[in-house]
Scaffold this motif. Sequence first.
Motif, PDB file in Angstrom:
ATOM      1  N   ALA A 182      -3.397   0.080   6.431  1.00  0.00           N
ATOM      2  CA  ALA A 182      -3.279  -1.259   7.015  1.00  0.00           C
ATOM      3  C   ALA A 182      -3.437  -1.143   8.531  1.00  0.00           C
ATOM      4  CB  ALA A 182      -1.928  -1.877   6.661  1.00  0.00           C
ATOM      5  N   LYS A 183      -3.807  -2.247   9.171  1.00  0.00           N
ATOM      6  CA  LYS A 183      -4.086  -2.221  10.613  1.00  0.00           C
ATOM      7  C   LYS A 183      -2.833  -2.484  11.440  1.00  0.00           C
ATOM      8  CE  LYS A 183      -8.922  -3.643  10.227  1.00  0.00           C
ATOM      9  NZ  LYS A 183      -9.948  -4.646  10.610  1.00  0.00           N
ATOM     10  N   THR A 184      -2.735  -1.785  12.528  1.00  0.00           N
ATOM     11  CA  THR A 184      -1.689  -2.050  13.509  1.00  0.00           C
ATOM     12  C   THR A 184      -2.205  -3.124  14.470  1.00  0.00           C
ATOM     13  OG1 THR A 184      -2.491  -0.365  15.048  1.00  0.00           O
ATOM     14  CG2 THR A 184      -0.933   0.354  13.346  1.00  0.00           C
ATOM     15  N   ARG A 185      -1.353  -3.553  15.395  1.00  0.00           N
ATOM     16  CA  ARG A 185      -1.767  -4.618  16.317  1.00  0.00           C
ATOM     17  C   ARG A 185      -2.894  -4.162  17.241  1.00  0.00           C
ATOM     18  NH1 ARG A 185       3.129  -6.452  19.856  1.00  0.00           N
ATOM     19  NH2 ARG A 185       1.459  -7.682  20.798  1.00  0.00           N
ATOM     20  N   THR A 186      -3.047  -2.856  17.434  1.00  0.00           N
ATOM     21  CA  THR A 186      -4.136  -2.362  18.288  1.00  0.00           C
ATOM     22  C   THR A 186      -5.472  -2.338  17.558  1.00  0.00           C
ATOM     23  OG1 THR A 186      -3.719  -0.065  17.673  1.00  0.00           O
ATOM     24  CG2 THR A 186      -2.533  -0.914  19.578  1.00  0.00           C
ATOM     25  N   ARG A 218       0.962   0.898   6.980  1.00  0.00           N
ATOM     26  CA  ARG A 218       0.778   2.094   6.155  1.00  0.00           C
ATOM     27  C   ARG A 218      -0.555   2.764   6.472  1.00  0.00           C
ATOM     28  NH1 ARG A 218       2.866   0.888   0.021  1.00  0.00           N
ATOM     29  NH2 ARG A 218       5.052   0.444   0.519  1.00  0.00           N
ATOM     30  N   LYS A 219      -0.508   4.070   6.561  1.00  0.00           N
ATOM     31  CA  LYS A 219      -1.692   4.863   6.834  1.00  0.00           C
ATOM     32  C   LYS A 219      -1.856   5.925   5.747  1.00  0.00           C
ATOM     33  CE  LYS A 219      -2.957   2.797  10.566  1.00  0.00           C
ATOM     34  NZ  LYS A 219      -4.239   2.046  10.576  1.00  0.00           N
ATOM     35  N   PRO A 220      -3.060   6.445   5.564  1.00  0.00           N
ATOM     36  CA  PRO A 220      -3.257   7.486   4.539  1.00  0.00           C
ATOM     37  C   PRO A 220      -2.297   8.647   4.741  1.00  0.00           C
ATOM     38  CG  PRO A 220      -5.370   6.718   5.365  1.00  0.00           C
ATOM     39  CD  PRO A 220      -4.321   6.082   6.228  1.00  0.00           C
ATOM     40  N   ARG A 221      -1.727   9.123   3.631  1.00  0.00           N
ATOM     41  CA  ARG A 221      -0.777  10.227   3.704  1.00  0.00           C
ATOM     42  C   ARG A 221      -0.795  11.011   2.395  1.00  0.00           C
ATOM     43  NH1 ARG A 221       5.362   8.595   2.444  1.00  0.00           N
ATOM     44  NH2 ARG A 221       5.209  10.749   1.775  1.00  0.00           N
ATOM     45  N   ASP A 222      -0.225  12.170   2.430  1.00  0.00           N
ATOM     46  CA  ASP A 222      -0.164  13.042   1.264  1.00  0.00           C
ATOM     47  C   ASP A 222       1.233  12.939   0.663  1.00  0.00           C
ATOM     48  OD1 ASP A 222      -0.422  14.942  -0.642  1.00  0.00           O
ATOM     49  OD2 ASP A 222      -0.740  16.629   0.717  1.00  0.00           O
ATOM     50  N   TYR A 223       1.313  12.548  -0.611  1.00  0.00           N
ATOM     51  CA  TYR A 223       2.607  12.357  -1.265  1.00  0.00           C
ATOM     52  C   TYR A 223       3.078  13.590  -2.038  1.00  0.00           C
ATOM     53  CZ  TYR A 223       2.428   7.343  -0.299  1.00  0.00           C
ATOM     54  OH  TYR A 223       2.405   6.123   0.325  1.00  0.00           O
ATOM     55  N   VAL A 224       2.333  14.675  -1.966  1.00  0.00           N
ATOM     56  CA  VAL A 224       2.636  15.864  -2.766  1.00  0.00           C
ATOM     57  C   VAL A 224       4.035  16.400  -2.453  1.00  0.00           C
ATOM     58  CG1 VAL A 224       2.007  18.276  -3.184  1.00  0.00           C
ATOM     59  CG2 VAL A 224       0.233  16.522  -3.054  1.00  0.00           C
ATOM     60  N   ILE A 225       4.796  16.665  -3.532  1.00  0.00           N
ATOM     61  CA  ILE A 225       6.113  17.297  -3.407  1.00  0.00           C
ATOM     62  C   ILE A 225       5.999  18.693  -4.015  1.00  0.00           C
ATOM     63  CG2 ILE A 225       8.535  17.215  -4.094  1.00  0.00           C
ATOM     64  CD1 ILE A 225       8.293  14.193  -4.293  1.00  0.00           C
ATOM     65  N   ALA A 226       6.162  19.708  -3.198  1.00  0.00           N
ATOM     66  CA  ALA A 226       6.055  21.088  -3.667  1.00  0.00           C
ATOM     67  C   ALA A 226       7.362  21.500  -4.352  1.00  0.00           C
ATOM     68  CB  ALA A 226       5.747  22.019  -2.503  1.00  0.00           C
ATOM     69  N   SER A 230       0.158 -14.713  11.519  1.00  0.00           N
ATOM     70  CA  SER A 230      -0.359 -14.491  10.163  1.00  0.00           C
ATOM     71  C   SER A 230      -1.525 -13.512  10.129  1.00  0.00           C
ATOM     72  CB  SER A 230      -0.784 -15.827   9.537  1.00  0.00           C
ATOM     73  OG  SER A 230      -1.811 -16.430  10.318  1.00  0.00           O
ATOM     74  N   LEU A 231      -2.320 -13.461  11.164  1.00  0.00           N
ATOM     75  CA  LEU A 231      -3.453 -12.546  11.209  1.00  0.00           C
ATOM     76  C   LEU A 231      -3.198 -11.367  12.128  1.00  0.00           C
ATOM     77  CD1 LEU A 231      -6.417 -15.109  11.298  1.00  0.00           C
ATOM     78  CD2 LEU A 231      -5.432 -13.936   9.325  1.00  0.00           C
ATOM     79  N   GLY A 232      -1.930 -11.151  12.459  1.00  0.00           N
ATOM     80  CA  GLY A 232      -1.588 -10.049  13.348  1.00  0.00           C
ATOM     81  C   GLY A 232      -1.495  -8.718  12.626  1.00  0.00           C
ATOM     82  N   GLY A 233      -1.329  -7.672  13.388  1.00  0.00           N
ATOM     83  CA  GLY A 233      -1.215  -6.328  12.827  1.00  0.00           C
ATOM     84  C   GLY A 233       0.171  -6.061  12.271  1.00  0.00           C
ATOM     85  N   GLY A 234       0.297  -5.029  11.463  1.00  0.00           N
ATOM     86  CA  GLY A 234       1.582  -4.683  10.873  1.00  0.00           C
ATOM     87  C   GLY A 234       2.503  -3.976  11.859  1.00  0.00           C
ATOM     88  N   VAL A 235       3.810  -4.127  11.652  1.00  0.00           N
ATOM     89  CA  VAL A 235       4.782  -3.453  12.517  1.00  0.00           C
ATOM     90  C   VAL A 235       4.741  -1.950  12.253  1.00  0.00           C
ATOM     91  CG1 VAL A 235       7.210  -3.255  13.118  1.00  0.00           C
ATOM     92  CG2 VAL A 235       6.253  -5.486  12.544  1.00  0.00           C
ATOM     93  N   SER A 236       4.877  -1.585  11.008  1.00  0.00           N
ATOM     94  CA  SER A 236       4.786  -0.171  10.617  1.00  0.00           C
ATOM     95  C   SER A 236       3.690  -0.077   9.565  1.00  0.00           C
ATOM     96  CB  SER A 236       6.117   0.343  10.076  1.00  0.00           C
ATOM     97  OG  SER A 236       7.136   0.245  11.050  1.00  0.00           O
TER      98      SER A 236
END
Length: 207
Positions: free
Chosen positions: A51-55, A92-100, A84-90
């Motif tokens: 998702a996009k941030t405000r920048t 979500r960005k691509p990340r790795d969910y792997v739990i070793a 309504s068309l603004g960027g998200g506060v936090s």
Amino acid sequence: MPKTALYNMEGAAIGEIELSDDIFAAEINVAAMHLVVRSILANKRQGTQSAKTRTEVRGGGRKIYRQKGTGNARHHGPRAPQFSLGGGVSARKPRDYVIAVPKKVRRAAFKSALTSKLQAGEIMIVDELKLKEAKTKLMAETLKKLGATKKALVVLPERDENVVRATSNLAEAKTAYVNTLNVYDILNAGKVILTKAATQSVEEVYA
């Protein structure tokens, strides 16, 4: 050694089979099973959300209204999160969910899952599982005779094309092989059906 009944494809008991203490009479480690199930489910996540941030939001180059005199809050542009068309506060960005999970913990969880299923009476061992044709009707009839009509997990020692194809159309059944069997599938199954050959392979691989 724990013992359990050995069945044929008609659902009739034809004898008993001794099982390995190390696999089917292990100490049940609930924490290990929980960690491994979390790991399996987390590892299935793609992690491609973005998702996009405000920048990163387009627009907002000029001030939307003057600083004073409007009675409204002071704003520069519409890219702030409260619009309504603004960027998200936090955002979500691509990340790795792997739990070793350590190998010892995975093995402990696997043994715990099989032991708990056996103690609950949800493991059934059949002498063999063979179908003349890859017909869904034949597999459905076999599972009904075995009393495994809901969430049945059929464990095979190796790929059997007729069984796999006949099971693939059944919503309440799935197949697995000894080398692909995992804790989540075992615990999620209503009944685990192992062939005699698959049971011996499990004991050889995981003992």
